[in-house]
Design an enzyme around this catalytic site. Structure first.
Site, PDB file in Angstrom:
ATOM      1  N   GLU A  25     -15.376  -1.297 -17.780  1.00  0.00           N
ATOM      2  CA  GLU A  25     -13.958  -1.137 -18.318  1.00  0.00           C
ATOM      3  C   GLU A  25     -13.162  -2.201 -18.256  1.00  0.00           C
ATOM      4  O   GLU A  25     -12.341  -2.805 -19.267  1.00  0.00           O
ATOM      5  CB  GLU A  25     -13.286   0.215 -17.450  1.00  0.00           C
ATOM      6  CG  GLU A  25     -13.696   1.463 -17.927  1.00  0.00           C
ATOM      7  CD  GLU A  25     -13.493   2.715 -16.845  1.00  0.00           C
ATOM      8  OE1 GLU A  25     -12.637   2.403 -15.869  1.00  0.00           O
ATOM      9  OE2 GLU A  25     -14.160   3.741 -17.108  1.00  0.00           O
ATOM     10  N   ASP A  33      -5.773  -1.489 -12.917  1.00  0.00           N
ATOM     11  CA  ASP A  33      -5.985  -0.138 -13.832  1.00  0.00           C
ATOM     12  C   ASP A  33      -5.688   0.661 -12.768  1.00  0.00           C
ATOM     13  O   ASP A  33      -6.394   1.306 -11.885  1.00  0.00           O
ATOM     14  CB  ASP A  33      -7.491  -0.258 -14.072  1.00  0.00           C
ATOM     15  CG  ASP A  33      -7.792   0.878 -15.008  1.00  0.00           C
ATOM     16  OD1 ASP A  33      -6.936   1.994 -14.784  1.00  0.00           O
ATOM     17  OD2 ASP A  33      -8.965   1.102 -15.525  1.00  0.00           O
ATOM     18  N   ASP A  61     -13.763   5.051 -24.585  1.00  0.00           N
ATOM     19  CA  ASP A  61     -13.459   5.117 -23.355  1.00  0.00           C
ATOM     20  C   ASP A  61     -13.535   6.729 -22.717  1.00  0.00           C
ATOM     21  O   ASP A  61     -12.825   7.571 -22.948  1.00  0.00           O
ATOM     22  CB  ASP A  61     -12.143   4.498 -23.139  1.00  0.00           C
ATOM     23  CG  ASP A  61     -11.162   4.889 -21.675  1.00  0.00           C
ATOM     24  OD1 ASP A  61     -12.183   5.142 -20.741  1.00  0.00           O
ATOM     25  OD2 ASP A  61     -10.356   4.374 -21.546  1.00  0.00           O
ATOM     26  N   LYS A 120     -15.838  13.024 -14.567  1.00  0.00           N
ATOM     27  CA  LYS A 120     -16.525  11.685 -14.166  1.00  0.00           C
ATOM     28  C   LYS A 120     -16.916  11.484 -12.781  1.00  0.00           C
ATOM     29  O   LYS A 120     -17.710  10.750 -12.547  1.00  0.00           O
ATOM     30  CB  LYS A 120     -15.400  10.706 -14.939  1.00  0.00           C
ATOM     31  CG  LYS A 120     -15.826   9.300 -14.757  1.00  0.00           C
ATOM     32  CD  LYS A 120     -14.868   8.455 -15.534  1.00  0.00           C
ATOM     33  CE  LYS A 120     -15.209   7.078 -15.531  1.00  0.00           C
ATOM     34  NZ  LYS A 120     -14.230   6.291 -16.239  1.00  0.00           N
TER      35      LYS A 120
END
Ligand code: AMP
Length: 583
Positions: free
Chosen positions: A146, A168, A8, A69
């Site tokens: 994800e 999330d 991840d 990211k």
């Protein structure tokens, strides 16, 4: 067999997982399973990754990078001191660190990985992630979404077709996705969110509150002092995390500076209620995104069979409450929300390797534990309304507290009742204990904090604290879980039934029970018809839907009986939605 690891690669934190002997596990470096996604150059010009890089952010921001990211797939570059890097290169340092972690733990070279990306990542962003892997010396056998990974972590061994909502909320990003699992294939039906919303924003709000308090009450200017602000930020984050378990915390930071020759120290009480108020607008926005995702997927909330919590910020209890209000069932967070995506990535890696595995092993409580309080039941005030503290499926050990308020002026005692069960009326649950707490006489609305602590051995520790004085009572229930396992419960039921019938009471046979089943015959036609249909379709429903259908049926019957026709109509629509989806 060539090992494949699951990674991840997160905005704030990253993790790596692997399947050992059929179990999926996080590979930790010492105590640290989580690697902060930070990369920096230290004073000697050497690359540092993780906590070390994060710690130098305050003193040397010019040679530290975080949240890279967000730049993946763009042409932007990142400067660390006088060197320039692409986002892929910075990400590669993180991936390399995880790769080495895995090599050390498995004692063999690792060349392959499954890496997760957000569902909304474009092809360019996915390609950049692949490149980061290659730069790190990893062949990326698969890029998976994800939410898909999270769903895999929870649903690997479930063969039914299901629609799952994944909420999330991490440190810096929020995503909500709906996935459909059918014959082992996972499809993302909808995904939406906010790329710049997360726990960091909550920390910032608390930090501002602290800085304002220090400037106005302690007369010390701190907002322009980056070191003090960094300390406040750390204190803010730790207070925020505490408030996920307790209802109050005291934020203390000594020696913040000097004013007129005096040392200035901070000591400030901060409550869960204040924190919830502070972040209410942000949480409401996330709930709007939940509605949007449902809309995009073309599904009513009742079509969602499970809601999964991912990301460290979902430990905030208010989020569970809001989701339950919105979707109608409690979300699942028993698989560590920080690790869930990496574990799912490792499961996918296992699929690629063709190995059998049993999924993630977690110790959870199969029951909800709570207390009773004055609340609303069937739209009427009721002193026996069940208030859950530790919910079913919570990972053990678990500790939760909640505030309650006295009802009368000069009240001198409160009854603390402890129940296990799921019914909204506490009296329909199993009572585990009843304790009288003699409190100091004070005006009504005085606060009592109730704290439950349940360990792996099923020992439930209870504490009731009078907020104003700190006076408390403690109790322990030794076998809160084991005492009520299903086997024992059915034995007890049998014993009671035998004693009942041998005492000359008529016992209903199964056939009788069936005849007495709520057939809906005594209801007005439009409700009778749907209750009948619910009975017919009940066997086709999943366990969760079954419970929901039974509850709705009973609620409709109650509403008709009480002549609350508007309520009955609304409940009928809800039942209709579920039946439509099943039938
Ligand atoms: P993630 O990006 O998923 O690793 O999540 C990191 C975020 O979760 C950070 O903002 C943390 O402060 C937050 N977090 C971790 N634990 C808790 C907790 N117990 N309560 C509230 N927020 C938490």
């Amino acid at each position: 067999m060539e090992p494949i690891i699951g990674i991840d690669l997160g905005t704030t934190n990253s993790e790596v997982a692997f399947i050992y002997d059929g179990n999926v596990e996080i590979i930790a470096d010492g105590d640290h399973g989580i690697l902060p996604s930070c990369v920096g150059l230290n004073a000697d010009g050497k690359i540092i990754v993780g906590a070390e890089a994060r710690n130098q952010m305050v003193i040397a921001p010019e040679r530290t990078a975080m949240s890279v990211k967000r730049l993946m797939g763009s042409d932007e570059t990142i400067k660390l001191a006088d060197q320039v890097f692409t986002p892929q290169e910075i990400s590669a340092f993180i991936l390399k660190t995880l790769k080495e972690r895995a090599e050390k733990a498995l004692d063999k070279p690792i060349r392959k990985a499954v890496i997760t990306v957000p569902a909304y990542f474009t092809d360019t962003q996915r390609q950049a992630t692949r490149e980061a892997g290659e730069i790190a010396g990893l062949e990326v056998v698969r890029i998976i979404n994800e939410p898909t990974a999270a769903a895999l972590a929870y649903e690997m061994n479930n063969a039914e077709t299901r629609q799952i909502l994944i909420y999330d909320l991490g440190g810096g990003t929020f995503d909500v996705s709906i996935v459909k699992i059918e014959e082992g294939v996972i499809e993302v039906l909808a995904s939406t969110g906010d790329n710049h919303l997360g726990g960091d924003d909550f920390d910032q709000k608390i930090t501002n509150h602290l800085a304002e308090h220090i400037e106005s009450e302690l007369k010390l200017q701190v907002k322009d002092d980056p070191l003090v602000m960094a300390r406040l930020r750390r204190a803010a984050e730790s207070a925020k995390m505490n408030l996920s378990t307790v209802t109050y915390t005291t934020i203390e930071e000594d020696h913040l500076g000097k004013k007129d020759g005096r040392d200035i120290h901070l000591s400030l009480e901060f409550s869960r209620v204040m924190f919830e108020d502070m972040i209410d607008a942000e949480l409401s926005r996330t709930m709007e995104s939940v509605s949007k995702a449902l809309e995009d997927a073309g599904l009513p909330p009742t079509a969602i069979s499970k809601t999964i919590l991912v990301g460290g910020s979902t430990r905030i209890p208010r989020i569970t409450e809001m989701l339950e209000e919105k979707i109608g069932h409690a979300p699942h967070g028993e698989i560590d929300p920080d690790l869930c995506v990496a574990l799912g990535a490792a499961m996918q890696a296992g699929r690629e390797m063709g190995v059998e595995h049993s999924g993630v092993l977690v110790d959870i409580t199969p029951y909800t534990f709570g207390t009773s309080a004055l609340g609303m039941l069937n739209n009427e005030p009721n002193p026996d309304t069940f208030v859950p503290l530790i919910r079913r499926n919570t990972k053990l050990p678990a500790r939760k507290s909640k505030s309650f308020y006295t009802v009368y002026d000069h009240q001198d005692a409160v009854d603390v009742k402890v129940y296990q069960g799921e019914a909204k009326n506490a009296l329909d649950n199993v009572k585990l204990g009843n304790y009288t707490f003699y409190i100091t006489k004070s005006p009504r609305n005085s606060e009592i904090i109730l704290d439950f602590d349940l360990d792996l051995n099923g020992i439930l520790k209870i504490k009731a604290i009078e907020k104003k004085t700190g006076k408390h009572i403690d109790a322990v229930i030794e076998n809160a879980i084991s005492r009520f396992d299903e086997g024992e419960l059915s034995q007890t039921r049998e014993r009671v039934e035998n004693m009942w019938s041998s005492s000359g009471h008529a016992q209903m046979s199964e056939a009788d029970v069936d005849q007495n089943k709520d057939s809906g015959d005594d209801l007005p036609a439009q409700f009778g018809e749907i209750v009948k249909r619910a009975d017919e379709l009940l066997d086709l429903a999943s366990d969760e839907d079954k419970q929901e259908i039974i509850n709705l049926k009973e609620d409709i019957q109650d509403a008709v009986k009480d002549n609350r026709m508007d309520d009955a109509e609304k409940l009928k629509d809800q039942l209709d939605d579920i039946l439509f989806y099943i039938g």
